[in-house]
Design a protein around this motif. Structure first.
Motif, mmCIF file in Angstrom:
data_model
loop_
_atom_site.group_PDB
_atom_site.id
_atom_site.type_symbol
_atom_site.label_atom_id
_atom_site.label_comp_id
_atom_site.label_asym_id
_atom_site.label_seq_id
_atom_site.Cartn_x
_atom_site.Cartn_y
_atom_site.Cartn_z
ATOM 1 N N VAL A 220 76.324 9.546 -7.962
ATOM 2 C CA VAL A 220 75.173 9.257 -7.103
ATOM 3 C C VAL A 220 74.854 7.756 -7.052
ATOM 4 C CG1 VAL A 220 74.105 11.520 -7.293
ATOM 5 C CG2 VAL A 220 73.608 9.762 -9.022
ATOM 6 N N LYS A 221 75.653 6.963 -7.762
ATOM 7 C CA LYS A 221 75.486 5.511 -7.793
ATOM 8 C C LYS A 221 74.063 5.100 -8.194
ATOM 9 C CE LYS A 221 79.263 3.659 -5.041
ATOM 10 N NZ LYS A 221 79.638 2.717 -3.972
ATOM 11 N N VAL A 271 63.389 5.855 -12.590
ATOM 12 C CA VAL A 271 64.628 6.640 -12.518
ATOM 13 C C VAL A 271 64.420 7.854 -11.622
ATOM 14 C CG1 VAL A 271 66.274 8.014 -13.851
ATOM 15 C CG2 VAL A 271 65.426 5.843 -14.775
ATOM 16 N N ALA A 272 63.270 8.520 -11.776
ATOM 17 C CA ALA A 272 62.978 9.691 -10.938
ATOM 18 C C ALA A 272 62.920 9.303 -9.460
ATOM 19 C CB ALA A 272 61.661 10.325 -11.378
ATOM 20 N N THR A 273 62.357 8.140 -9.166
ATOM 21 C CA THR A 273 62.286 7.668 -7.782
ATOM 22 C C THR A 273 63.691 7.476 -7.204
ATOM 23 O OG1 THR A 273 60.156 6.583 -8.171
ATOM 24 C CG2 THR A 273 61.458 5.806 -6.297
ATOM 25 N N ALA A 274 64.577 6.918 -8.005
ATOM 26 C CA ALA A 274 65.960 6.726 -7.552
ATOM 27 C C ALA A 274 66.624 8.062 -7.262
ATOM 28 C CB ALA A 274 66.746 5.948 -8.595
ATOM 29 N N TRP A 275 66.418 9.033 -8.136
ATOM 30 C CA TRP A 275 67.014 10.347 -7.915
ATOM 31 C C TRP A 275 66.419 11.019 -6.666
ATOM 32 C CZ3 TRP A 275 71.108 12.986 -9.662
ATOM 33 C CH2 TRP A 275 71.762 12.490 -10.790
ATOM 34 N N GLU A 281 68.647 11.389 0.788
ATOM 35 C CA GLU A 281 69.817 10.941 1.534
ATOM 36 C C GLU A 281 70.834 12.058 1.688
ATOM 37 O OE1 GLU A 281 69.542 6.292 -0.006
ATOM 38 O OE2 GLU A 281 70.954 7.699 -0.926
ATOM 39 N N ARG A 282 70.969 12.891 0.685
ATOM 40 C CA ARG A 282 71.913 14.008 0.762
ATOM 41 C C ARG A 282 71.408 15.080 1.714
ATOM 42 N NH1 ARG A 282 74.545 15.300 -5.184
ATOM 43 N NH2 ARG A 282 75.804 13.396 -5.324
ATOM 44 N N ALA A 283 70.101 15.224 1.798
ATOM 45 C CA ALA A 283 69.529 16.253 2.678
ATOM 46 C C ALA A 283 69.645 15.849 4.145
ATOM 47 C CB ALA A 283 68.064 16.490 2.314
ATOM 48 N N PHE A 284 69.645 14.515 4.405
ATOM 49 C CA PHE A 284 69.689 14.042 5.798
ATOM 50 C C PHE A 284 70.799 12.999 5.958
ATOM 51 C CE2 PHE A 284 65.273 15.145 4.771
ATOM 52 C CZ PHE A 284 65.056 16.145 5.719
ATOM 53 N N PRO A 285 72.041 13.408 5.781
ATOM 54 C CA PRO A 285 73.151 12.433 5.821
ATOM 55 C C PRO A 285 73.322 11.805 7.201
ATOM 56 C CG PRO A 285 73.993 14.667 5.746
ATOM 57 C CD PRO A 285 72.536 14.767 5.485
ATOM 58 N N VAL A 286 73.095 12.564 8.296
ATOM 59 C CA VAL A 286 73.292 12.019 9.630
ATOM 60 C C VAL A 286 72.245 10.958 9.936
ATOM 61 C CG1 VAL A 286 73.334 12.564 12.097
ATOM 62 C CG2 VAL A 286 74.380 14.144 10.440
ATOM 63 N N ARG A 288 70.602 9.198 7.858
ATOM 64 C CA ARG A 288 70.850 8.030 7.008
ATOM 65 C C ARG A 288 71.937 7.156 7.617
ATOM 66 N NH1 ARG A 288 74.617 7.752 2.703
ATOM 67 N NH2 ARG A 288 74.358 5.897 1.404
ATOM 68 N N ALA A 289 72.971 7.783 8.140
ATOM 69 C CA ALA A 289 74.084 7.035 8.708
ATOM 70 C C ALA A 289 73.638 6.286 9.964
ATOM 71 C CB ALA A 289 75.246 7.977 9.046
ATOM 72 N N ALA A 290 72.616 6.798 10.668
ATOM 73 C CA ALA A 290 72.182 6.200 11.915
ATOM 74 C C ALA A 290 71.264 5.008 11.694
ATOM 75 C CB ALA A 290 71.468 7.237 12.774
ATOM 76 N N VAL A 291 70.742 4.850 10.484
ATOM 77 C CA VAL A 291 69.786 3.783 10.211
ATOM 78 C C VAL A 291 70.474 2.433 10.255
ATOM 79 C CG1 VAL A 291 68.245 2.793 8.486
ATOM 80 C CG2 VAL A 291 68.257 5.235 8.880
#
Length: 291
Positions: A220-221, A271-275, A281-286, A288-291
């Motif tokens: 998850v980087k 750390v929780a905020t990062a997760w 981002e995983r829930a809305f990959p499309v 995110r890619a459009a941003v």
């Protein structure tokens, strides 16, 4: 006569008089003396404790770990000996335990527990945080693995602290570069995060590592690093730290820098905020890619 010596031997050998011993030297332990002017190092105190035992004790625990190359052992820690004495002087801890020939080596003139026996003893008597930090340091210095120590846990099943040892060995990680990194890793594990990987390589455009992250989760980087005081004392180090951080973030990592003033709840919230960000981002990959 070395820097640490038995007073009775120096007097009996005619090297010193009782008066010269009393007024010219400082007592480390009963009958053990050293220079009056020099501060006592861990090495001096270790040698002194062994001499106090009339060269019969076996050095173990933290002092043995330091002799094996482990860092971050303080000069004033008690010196632990496998030796039969119920009332040792202040600064020495004695335990009369079973020990076999394959668990003892010689370093200089002194009998010292072997690497695996040192870890076995380290893992049984200290609080968990200290135990794991010392085991991390020993593993970092020597490449020690739990598999080398566990046979002793089987050999001495009824020994005090073996359950604590197994827990500590499971948490041991030679990738820790300081006790604070150990503390930070345990904080994350105790909060319920899966165990972070340590010393994660970050690659440049040619595939060559330019940085190694203290700890984090590669998939998850998310990286978490403990920031020491180097940059406050060294301008060039500060500049590289800032450049390094930009490069890491430029490769898609969420980087959480922890300093000594940070409190655990604040660290865990970051750390929780990062997760949570990664989950969004995983829930809305499309999107995110459009941003």
């Amino acid at each position: 006569m070395g820097t640490v010596f038995l007073g009775s031997e120096a007097v009996a050998g005619g090297i010193l008089t009782q008066g010269a011993l009393r007024y010219g030297y400082r007592r480390l332990f009963p009958n053990v003396y050293t220079s009056r002017d020099e501060p006592s190092s861990l090495a001096d105190r270790t040698a002194g404790a062994w001499l106090w035992s009339w060269r019969r004790g076996v050095i173990t625990g933290r002092a043995a770990a330091a002799l094996h190359g482990a860092r971050w052992v303080k000069d004033d820690v008690p010196i632990e000996l496998n030796y039969n004495c119920r009332r040792p002087p202040e600064g020495i801890i004695t335990r009369d335990e079973r020990i076999t020939c394959d668990e003892v080596i010689q370093i200089g003139d002194m009998a010292v527990t072997s690497l695996h026996r040192t870890a076995f003893d380290l893992g049984r008597f200290l609080p968990r945080g200290q135990t794991v930090a010392h085991l991390d340091a020993l593993a970092n210095a020597t490449g020690l693995t739990a598999e080398r120590v566990l046979p002793l846990a089987e050999r001495y099943k009824g020994a005090r602290g073996v359950k604590k040892l197994r827990t500590a060995l499971d948490l041991m990680d030679g990738g820790a570069q300081s006790p604070k990194e150990t503390w930070l890793r345990l904080l994350l594990i105790d909060k319920g995060y899966r165990r972070p990987r340590t010393q994660i390589p970050v690659l440049d455009g040619r595939g060559v590592p330019f940085a190694y992250l203290d700890m984090g989760w590669e998939d998850v980087k998310i990286a978490v690093e403990y920031d020491g005081d180097q940059h406050r004392k060294n301008r060039s180090q500060y500049v590289w730290d800032e450049q390094r951080l930009r490069l890491i973030r430029g490769r898609g990592w969420l980087h959480i820098k922890v300093i000594k003033e940070d409190e655990p709840p604040e660290i865990l919230e970051r750390v929780a905020t990062a997760w949570r960000q990664r989950e969004r981002e995983r829930a809305f990959p499309v999107a995110r890619a459009a941003v």
